[in-house]
Design an enzyme around this catalytic site. Sequence first.
Site, PDB file in Angstrom:
ATOM      1  N   ASP A   2       0.838  -1.193   0.000  1.00  0.00           N
ATOM      2  CA  ASP A   2       0.000   0.000   0.000  1.00  0.00           C
ATOM      3  C   ASP A   2       0.873   1.243   0.000  1.00  0.00           C
ATOM      4  OD1 ASP A   2      -2.359   1.393  -0.042  1.00  0.00           O
ATOM      5  OD2 ASP A   2      -2.682   1.297   2.118  1.00  0.00           O
ATOM      6  N   GLY A   5       0.437   5.328  -4.594  1.00  0.00           N
ATOM      7  CA  GLY A   5      -0.120   6.598  -5.049  1.00  0.00           C
ATOM      8  C   GLY A   5       0.329   7.748  -4.164  1.00  0.00           C
ATOM      9  N   ARG A   6       0.257   7.548  -2.853  1.00  0.00           N
ATOM     10  CA  ARG A   6       0.654   8.610  -1.930  1.00  0.00           C
ATOM     11  C   ARG A   6       2.151   8.911  -2.033  1.00  0.00           C
ATOM     12  NH1 ARG A   6      -1.838   5.867   3.109  1.00  0.00           N
ATOM     13  NH2 ARG A   6      -2.071   4.221   1.558  1.00  0.00           N
ATOM     14  N   ASN A  50     -10.463  -2.128  -5.821  1.00  0.00           N
ATOM     15  CA  ASN A  50      -9.594  -1.313  -6.685  1.00  0.00           C
ATOM     16  C   ASN A  50     -10.182  -1.077  -8.085  1.00  0.00           C
ATOM     17  OD1 ASN A  50      -6.512  -2.675  -5.295  1.00  0.00           O
ATOM     18  ND2 ASN A  50      -7.589  -0.800  -4.770  1.00  0.00           N
ATOM     19  N   TRP A  51     -11.231  -1.821  -8.447  1.00  0.00           N
ATOM     20  CA  TRP A  51     -11.873  -1.587  -9.755  1.00  0.00           C
ATOM     21  C   TRP A  51     -12.470  -0.187  -9.842  1.00  0.00           C
ATOM     22  CZ3 TRP A  51     -10.604  -4.479 -13.634  1.00  0.00           C
ATOM     23  CH2 TRP A  51     -10.330  -5.837 -13.459  1.00  0.00           C
ATOM     24  N   ARG A 173       1.573  -4.925   6.159  1.00  0.00           N
ATOM     25  CA  ARG A 173       0.912  -3.910   5.339  1.00  0.00           C
ATOM     26  C   ARG A 173       1.689  -2.607   5.456  1.00  0.00           C
ATOM     27  NH1 ARG A 173      -5.172  -2.080   4.527  1.00  0.00           N
ATOM     28  NH2 ARG A 173      -4.758  -0.396   3.075  1.00  0.00           N
ATOM     29  N   GLU A 192       0.558 -12.909  12.718  1.00  0.00           N
ATOM     30  CA  GLU A 192       1.205 -11.773  13.359  1.00  0.00           C
ATOM     31  C   GLU A 192       1.083 -10.609  12.369  1.00  0.00           C
ATOM     32  OE1 GLU A 192       2.717 -11.714  16.378  1.00  0.00           O
ATOM     33  OE2 GLU A 192       2.169 -13.803  16.740  1.00  0.00           O
TER      34      GLU A 192
HETATM   35  C1  IPE Z   1      -0.878   0.024  -3.538  1.00  0.00           C
HETATM   36  O1  IPE Z   1      -0.754   1.389  -3.651  1.00  0.00           O
HETATM   37  C2  IPE Z   1      -0.864  -0.706  -4.860  1.00  0.00           C
HETATM   38  C3  IPE Z   1      -2.165  -1.059  -5.452  1.00  0.00           C
HETATM   39  C4  IPE Z   1      -3.332  -1.128  -4.839  1.00  0.00           C
HETATM   40  C5  IPE Z   1      -2.147  -1.435  -6.866  1.00  0.00           C
HETATM   41  P1  IPE Z   1      -2.037   2.310  -3.762  1.00  0.00           P
HETATM   42  O2  IPE Z   1      -2.356   2.482  -5.189  1.00  0.00           O
HETATM   43  O3  IPE Z   1      -3.123   1.770  -2.893  1.00  0.00           O
HETATM   44  O4  IPE Z   1      -1.515   3.700  -3.185  1.00  0.00           O
HETATM   45  P2  IPE Z   1      -2.296   4.707  -2.227  1.00  0.00           P
HETATM   46  O5  IPE Z   1      -2.856   3.898  -1.108  1.00  0.00           O
HETATM   47  O6  IPE Z   1      -3.356   5.343  -3.054  1.00  0.00           O
HETATM   48  O7  IPE Z   1      -1.259   5.659  -1.780  1.00  0.00           O
HETATM   49 MG    MG Z   2      -4.001   2.171  -1.068  1.00  0.00          MG
END
Ligand code: IPE
Ligand code: MG
Length: 225
Positions: A2, A5-6, A50-51, A173, A192
């Site tokens: 995760d 994007g950020r 995510n879709w 995570r 864990e």
């Molecule tokens: C994780 O990064 C990768 C995928 C879900 C493909 P994100 O895309 O969720 O990045 P953030 O959470 O928006 O920063």
């Molecule tokens: Mg994310």
Amino acid sequence: MDGNGRWAAARGYPRFYGHIRGAARVKEVVRASREIGVRALTLYAFSTENWKRPEEELAVLWKILRKYLRREVGELKKQGIRLHVIGEIDRLPRDAGMELRSAVETLSGGRHMELTFALSYGGRAEILAAAKSIAREALQGKLDPESLGEAEFAARLATGGLPGSGDVDLMIRTSGEKRISNFLLWQSSYAELDFPEVQWPEFTVERYRECLQAFSTRKRRFGGV
Ligand code: IPE
Ligand code: MG
């Protein structure tokens, strides 16, 4: 995984660049896992939720997946790594689905490590599918629900063929969010949990080794004393 994007946004890049950098980490973490002797590694690459993302971002993700497979399958094979895919693979674009199936086939002889990509995966959907298949078998008179134990149920999940029936030892995570987000819900009962405060593109092998090191010192009692 995760925070792609950020990570990108914080540096003034478009989100897709975070995914590109994230893919490099995937490659490193997979190779390091094999070297360290991790028996099974499952990567939550794409959730059913995510879709909802914009079409352009999805297109980049599938492109990255295909590129990863094309570049890495040879090495994975050499390393004896078997590939599995869990999730609604039929929802993926046709070419990505085809390349995935072909990679799974090419790597089917791997005996040293089980690598699983969770793609369009959701833990509740997985449990529901197992419950439905059991209900169907019961209706057809092929199965007595009373005879069903946890091990038989686990075997009907997508992870049923993995070591330890897919039970998770350590769930990591990244990005600091303390959520499981529908990942391996059944399988993580006694996992864990580790929530490193770095975004996935910053999750180096060194950081990964630290997580494994910390895990190795935890006392797992599984409800016992
Ligand atoms: C994780 O990064 C990768 C995928 C879900 C493909 P994100 O895309 O969720 O990045 P953030 O959470 O928006 O920063
Ligand atoms: Mg994310």
